[in-house]
Scaffold this active site. Structure first.
Site, short mmCIF file in Angstrom:
data_model
loop_
_atom_site.label_atom_id
_atom_site.label_comp_id
_atom_site.label_asym_id
_atom_site.label_seq_id
_atom_site.Cartn_x
_atom_site.Cartn_y
_atom_site.Cartn_z
N ASN A 1 -7.13 2.99 10.38
CA ASN A 1 -6.40 1.84 10.89
C ASN A 1 -6.33 1.77 12.41
O ASN A 1 -6.15 0.70 12.98
CB ASN A 1 -4.98 1.82 10.31
CG ASN A 1 -4.24 3.12 10.56
OD1 ASN A 1 -4.73 4.19 10.22
ND2 ASN A 1 -3.05 3.04 11.13
N THR B 1 10.33 -6.56 -12.60
CA THR B 1 9.88 -7.94 -12.74
C THR B 1 8.74 -8.23 -11.77
O THR B 1 8.83 -7.93 -10.58
CB THR B 1 11.04 -8.91 -12.49
OG1 THR B 1 12.09 -8.63 -13.40
CG2 THR B 1 10.58 -10.35 -12.66
N HIS C 1 -1.17 -8.19 2.82
CA HIS C 1 -1.00 -8.73 4.17
C HIS C 1 -2.04 -8.23 5.16
O HIS C 1 -2.05 -8.65 6.32
CB HIS C 1 0.41 -8.45 4.69
CG HIS C 1 0.66 -7.03 5.08
ND1 HIS C 1 0.68 -6.61 6.39
CD2 HIS C 1 0.92 -5.93 4.34
CE1 HIS C 1 0.94 -5.31 6.43
NE2 HIS C 1 1.09 -4.88 5.21
N SER D 1 -3.19 -3.57 0.34
CA SER D 1 -2.01 -4.38 0.60
C SER D 1 -2.43 -5.78 1.00
O SER D 1 -3.33 -5.95 1.84
CB SER D 1 -1.17 -3.75 1.72
OG SER D 1 0.12 -4.31 1.78
N GLN E 1 -7.35 -0.94 5.06
CA GLN E 1 -8.02 -1.65 6.14
C GLN E 1 -9.40 -2.16 5.76
O GLN E 1 -10.06 -2.83 6.56
CB GLN E 1 -8.14 -0.75 7.37
CG GLN E 1 -6.82 -0.37 8.01
CD GLN E 1 -6.08 -1.56 8.62
OE1 GLN E 1 -6.67 -2.60 8.88
NE2 GLN E 1 -4.78 -1.41 8.83
N ALA F 1 0.81 -1.21 0.00
CA ALA F 1 0.00 0.00 0.00
C ALA F 1 0.85 1.26 0.00
O ALA F 1 0.48 2.28 -0.62
CB ALA F 1 -0.95 0.00 1.19
N THR F 2 1.99 1.25 0.68
CA THR F 2 2.82 2.46 0.74
C THR F 2 3.31 2.86 -0.64
O THR F 2 3.24 4.04 -1.01
CB THR F 2 4.02 2.24 1.69
OG1 THR F 2 3.53 2.05 3.03
CG2 THR F 2 4.95 3.45 1.68
N CYS G 1 3.16 1.14 11.65
CA CYS G 1 4.19 1.88 10.91
C CYS G 1 4.84 2.97 11.75
O CYS G 1 5.85 3.55 11.37
CB CYS G 1 3.59 2.48 9.64
SG CYS G 1 3.08 1.23 8.45
#
Length: 382
Positions: free
Chosen positions: A149, A239, A199, A197, A177, A69-70, A324
């Site tokens: 979040n 890649t 994860h 994201s 989120q 996401a960042t 974070c």
């Protein structure tokens, strides 16, 4: 170990790992290669793109795979800022955004852009009138996160998007989120750019996606951050992370199939947990309790230091804010923006539940937290 820090990261679902394993072992070819091995990798990426697009209600070609996401946030905001600079250099966001958004905006301020950081009300919700008053002819982008979040507060982004478009600007949302946990339709909600994201919804770390609207009447154009090879339609060279992309796609598909059932089950667990924690004297919920995500509760424990509670809850993983900024000695910028003073902000814990939590976990946490809160308060008094 009881894990209640799912807003920081979720456990990789074993079914997702199973889908990824062939592409970590025998199916290791580059997805850009044209031989049969590469074509199989290419087809796996194509399927994952379809799976994620179905979760978001967009077209597959509107997705860019990123490292998370960042990176997606950086590409979205910087990409819009550079491409639309001739139309204006004003950006609007909110004080309670994730630091990934806030730090990018602060960087752009050093490059001649003007950023308006909108305040929130004590319950964490944005006052729509404040946004209306901040929109200008030179506003090119409004960025408001869907689910916070730290508190789980859900912003009315469909209404925000409509106001943004009426002013001639683009609307972006950090939906990190929310994706995989609640229904999202980018078309219905009026979203031009969306970040997520893997994860955060039981997929692997190191993979995310950016949705970039390519349909009329608002076809979004971006300037690339990474150059070299023209991958992802030239927007994100490099890649492709085939195992990660496969995992992201499979995680998206699992969430799409089980979202309704999980929302009901996890929501009931959160409510049980919250009721038990609020039975402890000197506690209250931070954030709007009606417009809030079902898996999150942020609780103020008066007279208790959050770091001491995290250390004292042995075998239980909770947090006092965004992962974070976990190493920061500063209080939560989200809670400060909601009107808490520093002492109160340092006395709050975030509990975020997920797919692998149970009622036994909840009962144990209520009991452990109650004992610990009393112990810490007695220590201070004595």
């Amino acid at each position: 170990m009881i894990y209640l820090d799912n807003n920081a990261t979720t456990r990789l679902d074993p079914r997702v790992l199973e889908a990824m394993m062939p592409f970590l072992t025998e199916e290791y070819a580059n997805a850009a290669s044209t031989h049969p091995f590469g074509l199989r990798a290419h087809e796996a990426v194509k399927l994952a793109r379809q799976q994620v697009s179905q979760l978001l209600g967009c077209e597959p070609q509107e997705l860019i795979f990123t490292s998370g996401a960042t990176e997606a946030i950086n590409l979205a905001i910087k990409g819009v800022a550079e491409n639309y600079a001739s139309r204006g250099k004003h950006i609007i966001t909110v004080q309670t955004e994730h630091t990934a958004v806030l730090d990018v905006c602060r960087y752009l301020e050093t490059r001649g852009y003007e950023v308006t950081y909108l305040p929130v009300q004590p319950d964490g919700l944005l006052d729509i009138t404040t946004l209306q008053q901040s929109l200008r002819p030179d506003t090119i982008l409004v960025s408001v996160m869907l689910v916070n979040n730290e508190t789980g507060v859900i912003q009315p982004i469909q209404e925000i998007a409509a106001l943004t478009h009426a002013a001639g600007a683009l609307f972006m949302t950090d939906a990190t989120q929310a994706v995989g946990k609640m229904p999202i339709d980018v078309e219905t909600m009026g979203i031009d750019l969306l970040t997520c994201s893997g994860h955060k919804f039981y997929g692997p770390k190191g993979i995310g996606a950016l949705y970039v609207r390519q349909r009329k009447p608002r076809r979004v154009k971006l300037e690339a951050l990474l150059h070299g090879g023209g991958h992802e339609r030239g927007w994100r060279s490099g890649t492709l992370n085939v195992p990660g992309i496969v995992g992201l796609g499979h995680a998206a598909e699992l969430c799409r199939q089980s979202m309704k059932e999980e929302a009901s089950r996890i929501g009931a667990l959160r409510d049980e947990l919250e009721a038990g924690l609020l039975a402890i004297p000197g506690t209250r919920v931070n954030g709007n309790r009606e417009h809030r995500h079902y898996n999150t509760t942020n609780i103020l424990f008066e007279g208790c230091d959050s770091d001491a509670m995290i250390m004292g809850l042995e075998g239980i993983a909770v947090s006092n804010g965004s992962a974070c900024t976990a190493a920061s000695m500063d209080p939560s910028h989200v809670l400060l923006a909601m009107g808490l003073d520093e002492t109160a902000a340092f006395s709050c814990l975030r509990f975020s539940l997920g797919r692998f939590n149970s009622l036994i976990d909840v009962e144990h946490i209520i009991n452990s937290t109650s004992i610990l809160a009393e112990k810490l308060r007695n220590y201070i008094l004595n």
